[in-house]
Design an enzyme around this catalytic site. Sequence first.
Site, short mmCIF file in Angstrom:
data_model
loop_
_atom_site.label_atom_id
_atom_site.label_comp_id
_atom_site.label_asym_id
_atom_site.label_seq_id
_atom_site.Cartn_x
_atom_site.Cartn_y
_atom_site.Cartn_z
N ASP A 303 17.70 21.93 47.70
CA ASP A 303 17.05 23.23 47.75
C ASP A 303 17.88 24.17 46.87
OD1 ASP A 303 15.33 25.30 48.26
OD2 ASP A 303 15.35 25.09 50.44
C1 BGC Z 1 13.14 27.48 49.48
C2 BGC Z 1 12.27 26.30 49.12
C3 BGC Z 1 11.63 26.51 47.78
C4 BGC Z 1 12.71 26.76 46.75
C5 BGC Z 1 12.18 26.90 45.34
C6 BGC Z 1 14.06 27.89 48.35
O1 BGC Z 1 14.65 29.11 48.61
O2 BGC Z 1 13.87 27.18 50.63
O3 BGC Z 1 11.31 26.09 50.11
O4 BGC Z 1 10.84 25.41 47.44
O5 BGC Z 1 13.39 27.94 47.12
O6 BGC Z 1 11.50 28.07 45.15
#
Ligand code: BGC
Length: 754
Positions: A303
């Site tokens: 993530d």
């Molecule tokens: C979130 C994810 C997301 C990623 C990309 C993160 O902050 O937890 O769910 O896919 O950002 O945008």
Amino acid sequence: MTDHTVSRRAALAGLGGTAVLGTALSAGVLTAPAATATTGTPAGSNAHRARQGKLEQRVSQLLKRMSLAEKLGQLQLVNTEDLAKQALAKTPCGGVFSVVGAAKLNALQKIAVEQTRLGIPLIFGLDVIHGYTTNFPIPLGQASSFDPSVAETDATVSAAEARRSGITWTYAPMMDVTHEPRWGRIAEGDGEDPYLASQFAVAKVHGYQGEDYSAGTKLAACAKHYVAYGGAEGGRDYNTVDVSIQELHNHYLPPFKAAVEAGIATVMAAFNTVAGVPAHANRYTLRDVLKDHYDFDGFVVSDYTGIQELIMHGVAGNGADAAAAGINAGVDMEMVSTNYVDTGKQLLAQGRIRQSEIDDAVRRILRVKFALGLFEHPYVDEAGEVTSVSATARAKARAAGSRCMVLLKNDNALLPLKRTANVAVIGPLATATFDLNGTWSGLGTGANTTPPVTVVEGITAAGASVTTAPGCDIDSADSSGFAAAVSLAQKADVVVLALGESAAMSGEASARSNIGLPGVQEQLLAAIVATKRPVAVVLFNGRPLTLQSTHDTATAILEAWAPGVEAGSAVADVLFGQVNPGGKLPVSFPRAVGQIPIYYNHQNTGRPADPNNKYTSKYLDLPSGPLYEFGFGLSYTTFTVSNIQLSSTKLSRQGGRITVRVDVRNTGDREGDEVVQLYIHDPVASIAQPVRRLRGFNRVTLTAGQTRTVTFTLGTDDVGFYDNQARFLVETGQIEVYAGTSSAADLKATFSVV
Ligand code: BGC
């Protein structure tokens, strides 16, 4: 009751069978599961095998030609055009995310394909969560439909819009089961039940990826967040999670397992720790369970800065430590932070990571890129970019919107309203637009230029005569607008009161400690109720709310969630009876915050709540149970479920099947939908079992007076469970079966597992 047998089938393929699979935390022998594919082609078919074989050959050939720097580059995911250009000029990165626009994406791809040594195409990611240009209801709303085809339709429409606009990879579906309504990200998932979440996860994988995600209308999907993110203590985002092995496997993992079996291309690691080990450094969950045991052959992406955050978690002293931990644990691609590319060479020289680990990570990423068809078709046709909401997509979003709504109260059959009514549409969300999209919207090209239909617009279009006033803001202490609202209410036949949360109040980093209606909305409701006009409250929110006073005073309550681009029309469809609401709650609504966590599939305790016995498990100041239970939802008609029949009173532990039949009857005077729900309870087991476990549901439409027999099948995979060694056990003994219209179902039958 402690006589266990072991079977791969039950635990791996989700089919019947008896027990398991090996050890949990030791690097033990987790048996190999049924093969999974990176595409939807049935694993094991000849076509699938041939395609896989060819694809693997191409991956191997390319891998042989890559330098270490080129390999490490593939492990890097960046999130701006500039960073992508910088990387491509030096060491090509693997992918770019959150950049939209077909021309921009083609320009970046051109550099990757034509100006780098090996011409490896980029993968383009985006959070296409419940829509690209066309916003559908938020996922929690979709789960309320108890109809996975709603999720599949969203995913199909979104995938086509996104792929035609150059995106090839979505960070969805989110499948974090949670007991935490304070957690803002509850909006992004399917609620509190692992079975329901699994069905929706699979539907979304099918919708996004189809049979073959190289198609020009499909995306590689991403199961997130792996794993147990929904267990965040106190509902505070990113917070610590400490779960037992049995809870991990019974509660949090099932949707991921189902998604892998459905052929999901990628998985995203979660921000939280799991029993002290951050999910990004968790060898057990990533390697032992996901890659070895589930046989997941796609890639794991971190993530956002999740690798870097291993330092703050306190398991890595610096970037090199963090990279080593992530690579060793099995995170293949690093999002945003750059520890893999920065320190990979040094770590390899020091023997802290292995060449085989890097090769495996690169292989997984290339596998998905080949399966996406990027080497044959790296560019998107810019003329086909989707920048507006089509009439077809709009119609689908509207149907989805109303199908997801849940009728929570309807005294004196206030709803449906007559089209001739004088309606005062009051409330801070009466003329709201983008708030009705909920979290994670407006990311695709054109999405921001299409405001959702407002409630006032929808009701006006339905033919009613409408007056409107906000009464108050969503979240302020200002009640100066009450008087104008009250005066409109006094002149109306009926009040529709649009209350709830703003889009920003749920989603990531949007935990709330108080989950009541924000600001002075409850006071506004009280002022309107005092006019003695009938009041239908329509709720827009991304989480369960505490609604006791709303429940006590409103005449009717419709839970609309965040319905998306056709919000106001979908609300009007339900309010005026064009659509008879049939949604059900995918999550319990607590009476008060102090009850949280409260969920239907809890264990019994040694002293189950008994109002007549003080020394039982309950609060002194609240009745037991939630305000609205899991699976609850009313209709404009009424239903009964009766006549439960089992095909046998015995289920063989060796893989038997039992058919459960119940009759559902529409006892009212209009057509409507009921979701017939099937729960089980194992009253005596080696691990205390939930008092109810959903194992089947079927949403049916019945005309007035019509009866239908609904059939469910139960097998050993339904009655079995994981123990604290991660073994899937099917134990002998009695199983109770309950059928009905919510988790409070009490129509009962029993059978024995023998
Ligand atoms: C979130 C994810 C997301 C990623 C990309 C993160 O902050 O937890 O769910 O896919 O950002 O945008």
